[in-house]
Design an enzyme around this catalytic site. Structure first.
Site, mmCIF file in Angstrom:
data_model
loop_
_atom_site.group_PDB
_atom_site.id
_atom_site.type_symbol
_atom_site.label_atom_id
_atom_site.label_comp_id
_atom_site.label_asym_id
_atom_site.label_seq_id
_atom_site.Cartn_x
_atom_site.Cartn_y
_atom_site.Cartn_z
ATOM 1 N N ARG A 110 2.509 0.725 -2.921
ATOM 2 C CA ARG A 110 3.664 0.539 -2.029
ATOM 3 C C ARG A 110 3.165 0.361 -0.613
ATOM 4 O O ARG A 110 2.374 1.162 -0.116
ATOM 5 C CB ARG A 110 4.544 1.795 -2.035
ATOM 6 N N THR B 114 6.975 -1.166 4.631
ATOM 7 C CA THR B 114 8.153 -1.793 3.989
ATOM 8 C C THR B 114 8.568 -1.085 2.703
ATOM 9 O O THR B 114 9.686 -1.268 2.224
ATOM 10 C CB THR B 114 7.851 -3.260 3.636
ATOM 11 N N ASP C 213 2.888 12.931 -2.586
ATOM 12 C CA ASP C 213 2.297 11.683 -3.081
ATOM 13 C C ASP C 213 1.540 11.979 -4.391
ATOM 14 O O ASP C 213 0.505 12.644 -4.392
ATOM 15 C CB ASP C 213 1.343 11.106 -2.029
ATOM 16 N N ASP D 5 -2.191 10.836 -4.652
ATOM 17 C CA ASP D 5 -3.075 11.666 -3.827
ATOM 18 C C ASP D 5 -3.290 13.030 -4.469
ATOM 19 O O ASP D 5 -4.399 13.582 -4.424
ATOM 20 C CB ASP D 5 -2.474 11.850 -2.426
#
Ligand code: PRP
Ligand code: URA
Length: 216
Positions: A109, A113, A205, A208
């Site tokens: 991603r 945006t 995340d 991560d």
């Protein structure tokens, strides 16, 4: 969100699954445990998502006699993680069906945006004849899942399923509007997205946390 309006969605409901997802949410859960629990959650969700998988009768011999018994043809199944975070779910799924094929789709991603960008795609042959299970822990805006399904359809996939661990209402809506006929399995449905398109309360995340690349 009234999830019952989406006939293709199964929101899983099991105390052990909820318990494990709560461990994933905890920011103090270390990478090694996070990775292990993602795998365990994949086993639990996969068990449910595979409940309609076809079996065929195979002749075997028990210590008593010959008999025909149902078996799953693993090579008719294909698990497709969306890189990176979906990789965390592959071991759990292949523990359930060791002979399944595994394809890979790489999407990230854009941080500004939030649009997905494809960087990798490697899929097994004869995808049209396989039950394809797309794996990604997070369904946030829905952009990555929708793009992955589009790509798989372009490669001939006809029988698709999507398994995620945590979904935002925004992502469920987008996914179901784009793919009303594709079964979507969700471990937990969260409140909303924040201004960075992260799921709240979520788990942060996922990539991560699985791979230990959390920014310090
Ligand atoms: C995360 C996650 C999904 C995507 C979900 O991946 O694993 O693929 O975001 O967001 P969306 O529904 O808004 O598209 P990310 O792009 O952060 O890549 P990574 O797995 O490599 O960290
Ligand atoms: N991707 C993640 O890993 N987490 C989110 O909350 C949203 C997208």
């Amino acid at each position: 969100m009234d999830i019952s309006q989406y006939k293709n969605v199964t929101l899983l409901d099991h105390p052990l699954l909820k318990h494990k997802i709560s461990i994933l949410r905890d920011k103090n859960t270390p990478t090694s445990q996070f990775r292990q629990i993602v795998k365990e959650v994949a086993v639990m969700e996969g068990y449910e998502a595979l409940k309609d998988v076809k079996t065929h009768l195979v002749e075997i011999e028990t210590p008593i006699e010959k008999t025909k018994q149902p078996m799953v043809e693993g090579s008719h199944l294909c698990f497709v993680p969306i890189l990176r975070a979906g990789m965390g779910m592959v071991d759990g799924m292949t523990e359930l069906v060791p002979t399944a094929k595994v394809g890979h789709i790489g999407l990230y991603r854009d941080e500004v945006t939030h649009e997905p960008h494809e960087y990798y795609c490697k899929l097994p042959d004869h995808l049209d004849q396989k039950e394809v299970y797309v794996l990604d822990p997070m369904l946030a805006t829905g952009g990555s899942s929708i793009d992955a399904i589009k790509l798989l359809k372009q490669h001939g996939a006809k029988h698709l399923h999507f398994i995620c661990i945590i979904a935002a209402p925004e992502g469920v809506k987008a996914f179901c509007e784009a793919n009303p006929d594709i079964p979507l399995y969700i471990g937990a449905l969260d409140r909303q997205l924040n201004e960075n398109a992260y799921i709240c309360p979520g788990l942060g995340d996922a990539g991560d946390r699985i791979f230990g690349t959390v920014k310090e």
